[in-house]
Design a protein around this motif. Sequence first.
Motif, short mmCIF file in Angstrom:
data_model
loop_
_atom_site.label_atom_id
_atom_site.label_comp_id
_atom_site.label_asym_id
_atom_site.label_seq_id
_atom_site.Cartn_x
_atom_site.Cartn_y
_atom_site.Cartn_z
N SER A 21 0.82 -1.21 0.00
CA SER A 21 0.00 0.00 0.00
C SER A 21 0.86 1.26 0.00
O SER A 21 0.46 2.29 -0.55
CB SER A 21 -0.96 0.00 1.19
OG SER A 21 -0.25 0.15 2.39
N LEU A 22 2.05 1.20 0.61
CA LEU A 22 2.94 2.36 0.60
C LEU A 22 3.42 2.68 -0.81
O LEU A 22 3.66 3.85 -1.15
CB LEU A 22 4.14 2.11 1.51
CG LEU A 22 3.87 2.09 3.02
CD1 LEU A 22 5.13 1.72 3.77
CD2 LEU A 22 3.35 3.44 3.48
N TYR A 23 3.57 1.65 -1.65
CA TYR A 23 4.04 1.85 -3.02
C TYR A 23 2.90 1.84 -4.03
O TYR A 23 3.14 1.67 -5.23
CB TYR A 23 5.08 0.78 -3.38
CG TYR A 23 6.38 0.99 -2.64
CD1 TYR A 23 7.28 1.96 -3.05
CD2 TYR A 23 6.70 0.22 -1.53
CE1 TYR A 23 8.46 2.17 -2.38
CE2 TYR A 23 7.88 0.41 -0.85
CZ TYR A 23 8.76 1.39 -1.27
OH TYR A 23 9.94 1.58 -0.59
N ASP A 24 1.67 2.01 -3.57
CA ASP A 24 0.47 2.11 -4.42
C ASP A 24 0.30 0.92 -5.36
O ASP A 24 -0.04 1.07 -6.53
CB ASP A 24 0.49 3.41 -5.23
CG ASP A 24 0.45 4.63 -4.33
OD1 ASP A 24 -0.23 4.57 -3.29
OD2 ASP A 24 1.11 5.63 -4.66
N GLN A 25 0.54 -0.27 -4.84
CA GLN A 25 0.35 -1.49 -5.61
C GLN A 25 -1.10 -1.95 -5.47
O GLN A 25 -1.75 -1.68 -4.47
CB GLN A 25 1.29 -2.59 -5.12
CG GLN A 25 2.74 -2.27 -5.31
CD GLN A 25 3.11 -2.08 -6.76
OE1 GLN A 25 2.75 -2.89 -7.60
NE2 GLN A 25 3.81 -1.01 -7.05
N PRO A 26 -1.62 -2.66 -6.48
CA PRO A 26 -3.00 -3.16 -6.37
C PRO A 26 -3.08 -4.26 -5.31
O PRO A 26 -2.29 -5.21 -5.32
CB PRO A 26 -3.31 -3.71 -7.77
CG PRO A 26 -1.98 -3.95 -8.38
CD PRO A 26 -1.02 -2.98 -7.77
N LEU A 27 -4.00 -4.11 -4.37
CA LEU A 27 -4.16 -5.07 -3.28
C LEU A 27 -5.55 -5.67 -3.34
O LEU A 27 -6.53 -4.95 -3.42
CB LEU A 27 -3.94 -4.39 -1.93
CG LEU A 27 -2.60 -3.67 -1.75
CD1 LEU A 27 -2.60 -2.87 -0.47
CD2 LEU A 27 -1.48 -4.68 -1.75
N HIS A 28 -5.63 -6.98 -3.33
CA HIS A 28 -6.90 -7.69 -3.35
C HIS A 28 -6.93 -8.70 -2.22
O HIS A 28 -5.89 -9.21 -1.79
CB HIS A 28 -7.10 -8.41 -4.69
CG HIS A 28 -7.08 -7.48 -5.86
ND1 HIS A 28 -8.13 -6.66 -6.17
CD2 HIS A 28 -6.13 -7.22 -6.77
CE1 HIS A 28 -7.84 -5.94 -7.24
NE2 HIS A 28 -6.60 -6.26 -7.62
N TRP A 29 -8.11 -9.01 -1.74
CA TRP A 29 -8.24 -9.92 -0.60
C TRP A 29 -7.71 -11.31 -0.92
O TRP A 29 -7.16 -11.97 -0.06
CB TRP A 29 -9.70 -10.01 -0.15
CG TRP A 29 -10.63 -10.54 -1.21
CD1 TRP A 29 -11.31 -9.81 -2.13
CD2 TRP A 29 -10.95 -11.90 -1.45
NE1 TRP A 29 -12.03 -10.64 -2.94
CE2 TRP A 29 -11.84 -11.92 -2.55
CE3 TRP A 29 -10.58 -13.10 -0.86
CZ2 TRP A 29 -12.34 -13.11 -3.05
CZ3 TRP A 29 -11.09 -14.28 -1.37
CH2 TRP A 29 -11.97 -14.27 -2.45
#
Length: 56
Positions: A21-29
């Motif tokens: 999240s700090l590097y603005d990457q896509p995060l999915h559950w």
Amino acid sequence: MQLGPWIAIVISAVIAFIVGSLYDQPLHWYLFILIIFIGFFINTIILILKANDESK
């Protein structure tokens, strides 16, 4: 069986999401669940290999 490695797997998955999240990457559950399952799988393999070494 010790509880420490299992807690470490979950904590490392949380840290991976924080860094992502700090590097603005896509995060999915499902990525979080995949990280945890892979960690459990690797830990199970390590436990199996340790059991083979201890039986010798």
